[in-house]
Design an enzyme around this catalytic site. Structure first.
Site, short mmCIF file in Angstrom:
data_model
loop_
_atom_site.label_atom_id
_atom_site.label_comp_id
_atom_site.label_asym_id
_atom_site.label_seq_id
_atom_site.Cartn_x
_atom_site.Cartn_y
_atom_site.Cartn_z
N GLY B 167 -53.75 15.71 101.13
CA GLY B 167 -53.20 17.22 100.67
C GLY B 167 -53.93 17.11 99.21
O GLY B 167 -53.42 17.90 98.36
N GLU B 203 -65.14 7.97 101.01
CA GLU B 203 -66.13 8.87 101.63
C GLU B 203 -67.21 9.32 100.75
O GLU B 203 -67.06 9.36 99.51
CB GLU B 203 -65.16 10.11 102.00
CG GLU B 203 -64.08 9.85 103.12
CD GLU B 203 -63.31 11.38 103.25
OE1 GLU B 203 -62.53 11.25 104.34
OE2 GLU B 203 -63.55 12.31 102.63
N LYS B 240 -55.97 24.15 97.12
CA LYS B 240 -56.42 25.49 97.88
C LYS B 240 -55.70 26.67 96.99
O LYS B 240 -54.71 26.64 96.66
CB LYS B 240 -56.12 25.64 99.29
CG LYS B 240 -56.40 24.51 100.30
CD LYS B 240 -55.73 24.32 101.60
CE LYS B 240 -56.12 23.16 102.21
NZ LYS B 240 -55.27 22.66 103.53
N ARG B 296 -47.23 18.93 109.89
CA ARG B 296 -46.32 19.82 109.37
C ARG B 296 -46.98 21.15 109.25
O ARG B 296 -48.15 21.26 109.84
CB ARG B 296 -45.86 19.25 107.96
CG ARG B 296 -47.21 19.28 106.99
CD ARG B 296 -47.03 19.21 105.71
NE ARG B 296 -48.08 19.19 104.80
CZ ARG B 296 -48.96 19.81 104.44
NH1 ARG B 296 -48.90 21.14 104.80
NH2 ARG B 296 -50.10 19.28 103.61
#
Lengths: 165, 470
Positions: B167, B203, B240, B296
């Site tokens: 998140g 990454e 976001k 979720r």
């Protein structure tokens, strides 16, 4: 909502078969507060099922939601003369140490630099470091760990160690 | 399993998502009991609920984050099920496990599924096993030397990520080898403090990346469908701010491959409930790679609801009761384009410092194409204890251009006083040519919009430094 006696018994049963150390929930006029044994309470389980009238708790009487100030701010008279008072830059929760369980950033009697972090104020999940703002000795501590404060609430008093440079 | 009608659900959350869940419960003819901290006694969700149950002091650590308080509250109020919303305990397997142990239905996947999704290293392995590309990077690295070897191999810049993060939390960008040792040590220490797990993985940092995700719904009878994709590339610090459905920049073949990849991962997990598989789409290379699975409901689920006409939260409640999905894959179609923007109680000019306070004016925009998901109301005192999201403005149009135009107008019509919000920043981003032309990437807001908005203030050093306390 009034919880049934059966529901209260089920909460107690759930507590007894769990490793929970404490629960404290309230629905309507029923509060169930259960705590696992502590040294001062010989029985392993201390069930407290009390009726908590709304007037007593103030929770249901239309009390304003929102900010709850943990402590009454110290009055201006109570600050040591000539001391630099560190105030909270925003409303939020005060954290006296960098992480849970760690020693506090400062305690009374510590000698600090102006740039030293004296606590963290958490507001809406943003952690802001509060700096001493003056070099000197911490002579007043006005907040406990984890309490909520308003913007401008006094946090610490620092007796300056010398003339401002 | 046989379907059992849910009579009463505990809403174990707050803010706009608690309101959203209460609304879905009403639609499904289910009583909603809202769990409230002392700070949320007068909240909109509490006012709308069938009833409330008090779960403790304002600090989330003493109320919304305590599994035993939630379970005890559900038992005391004789609920059949617990809806965790998003955030708080929604991705903590302990709550799902505790619900199962105490005869409560958890509105979400099983504790085991949550565990596999929450461990980001395990989730990468799962994606690989499902034949889904995971991008250049590593499993968890044992120390700074191993990290350096991986970083040299994939090439800088890299992202160091906490295995227990997700998140957007627990992520650090490393530009070059010179920064690695210090950043690795700090990031690992912070992850240990925040999540109790210091494992890190690596990454490759994709410069021109889009964040695209696919919505899944799986029932307890083995059916699983996807509801199309969303683009969430407009981000600040990995959080976001604007989301869209569908992801307009995806070529059709890539769209199909993403949906198939998400379904493959979902099937491998035997996924039950609403979930989202997130991908990074590398526009320069025309490739995609798995990022993470969120087990979720997502904040941005409404854009998918707007273009599919399906109610994801009602479907969650149906799935939890053991009922089959109310529609099949061939009944899912995408109509139009939806945009969501998040209005946060933050002062953009002051470096996004949170701005709690009282709403002295609150006039959300209205209209046929507008949806506002919010817990705000005139006189509401926004508490300082929780996140800063105050409203989600969701707007649909026949085309992307129409949706954007309508969103800009709706933002202009959204009258809020008493707090600072991100409203003007959102309008500036949506009005920008790059956004309209859909040529943005995940760094665009920070590299293009913010510097142009207020060049002096944004670069100004803030007294506040971010510290992740979980």
């Amino acid at each position: 909502m009034s919880s049934s006696l059966e529901a209260i018994k089920r909460v107690i049963a759930a507590f007894e078969r769990s490793d929970w150390t404490e629960i404290d929930v309230r629905a309507g006029d029923v509060r169930v507060h259960l705590a696992a044994g502590e040294p001062t309470t010989p029985p392993a389980l201390r069930p407290i099922v009390t009726a908590a009238p709304a007037a007593e708790t103030g929770i249901e009487t239309g009390a304003e939601p929102g900010i709850e100030t943990g402590e009454a701010p110290a009055t201006t008279d109570s600050f040591p003369a000539g001391a630099h008072v560190v105030v909270s830059p925003s409303p939020g929760i005060i954290w006296r140490s960098p992480e849970p369980g760690a020693p506090p950033f400062v305690t009374a009697g510590d000698v600090v630099d102006a740039s030293l972090t004296v606590c963290i104020v958490e507001v809406m999940k943003l952690m802001s470091h509060v700096k001493a703002g003056a070099a000197g000795e911490v002579v007043g501590v006005y907040v406990d760990n984890g309490v909520s404060v308003e913007k401008g609430a006094p946090l610490f008093a620092i007796a300056p160690s010398g003339p401002p440079s | 399993m046989t379907a059992t009608r849910l009579g009463r659900v505990l809403v174990a959350n707050r803010g706009e998502i608690a309101v959203r869940i209460v609304r879905a419960c009403r639609d499904e003819d289910i009583e909603a009991i809202v769990a409230v901290s002392e700070a949320d006694v007068g909240s909109l969700a509490a006012q709308m609920a069938t009833d409330v149950v008090h779960i403790g002091p304002a600090g989330a650590g003493q109320s919304y984050l305590r599994v035993e308080q939630i379970v005890a509250a559900a038992i005391l109020t004789e609920c059949d099920a617990v809806h965790p919303g998003y955030g708080f305990l929604s991705e903590r397997p302990e709550l799902a496990d505790a619900c199962a142990a105490h005869g409560l239905i958890f509105v979400g996947p099983t504790g085991d599924t949550i565990r596999r999704g929450a461990d980001k290293v395990e989730a990468r392995r799962l994606a690989r096993d499902a034949g889904v590309p995971t991008g250049a990077g590593s499993d968890s690295v044992s120390g700074v030397d191993a990290a350096a070897a991986v970083a040299d191999y994939v090439g800088y810049p890299i992202l160091l990520k906490a295995a227990a993060g997700g998140g957007g939390r627990g992520m650090v960008r490393v530009e070059g080898a010179g920064q690695l040792a210090a950043r690795f040590a700090a990031a690992s220490r912070e992850a240990e403090a925040a999540f109790g797990d210091g494992r890190m993985y690596i990454e490759r940092f994709v410069e021109n990346a889009r964040h695209v995700e696919v919505q899944l719904l799986g029932d307890r009878l083995g059916n699983i469908v996807h509801l199309g994709d969303r683009d969430c590339s407009t981000q600040r610090r990995f959080q976001k701010l604007i989301e869209e459905a569908p992801a307009a920049s995806l070529p059709d073949d890539l769209r199909l491959r993403l949906a198939d990849a998400a379904l493959a991962i979902g099937r491998r997990l035997g996924y039950q409930g609403a979930g989202t598989v997130e991908f990074l789409v590398d526009l320069d290379r025309g490739e995609f790679s798995f990022l993470e699975i969120n087990t979720r409901l997502q904040v941005e689920h409404p854009v998918t609801e707007m273009v599919t006409g399906r109610d994801i939260v009602r479907e969650q409640l149906r799935i939890a009761s053991g009922a089959p999905l109310s529609f099949g894959q061939d009944e899912v179609s995408i109509n139009g384009h939806a945009v969501e923007c998040r209005l946060n109680a933050e002062s953009v000019a002051d470096g996004f410092v949170p701005s709690p306070g009282t709403l002295t004016r609150w006039d959300p925009p209205r209209g046929d194409h507008i949806r506002v998901d919010s817990h705000g109301f005139l006189g509401y005192q926004i508490p300082p204890y929780y996140d800063s999201l105050i409203a989600k403005l969701i707007v649909i149009g026949a085309t992307r251009g129409e949706a954007i135009d309508r969103t800009v107008q709706a933002l202009a019509d959204f009258a809020i006083e008493g707090i600072d919000t991100t409203r003007e920043l959102l309008a500036a981003a949506l009005s920008h040519d790059d956004f309209r032309n859909d040529t943005i990437n995940t760094r665009w807001l920070e590299t293009t919009v913010l510097p142009a908005l207020s060049p002096d203030r944004i670069t100004q050093h803030r007294i506040a430094e971010g510290v992740n306390r979980g």
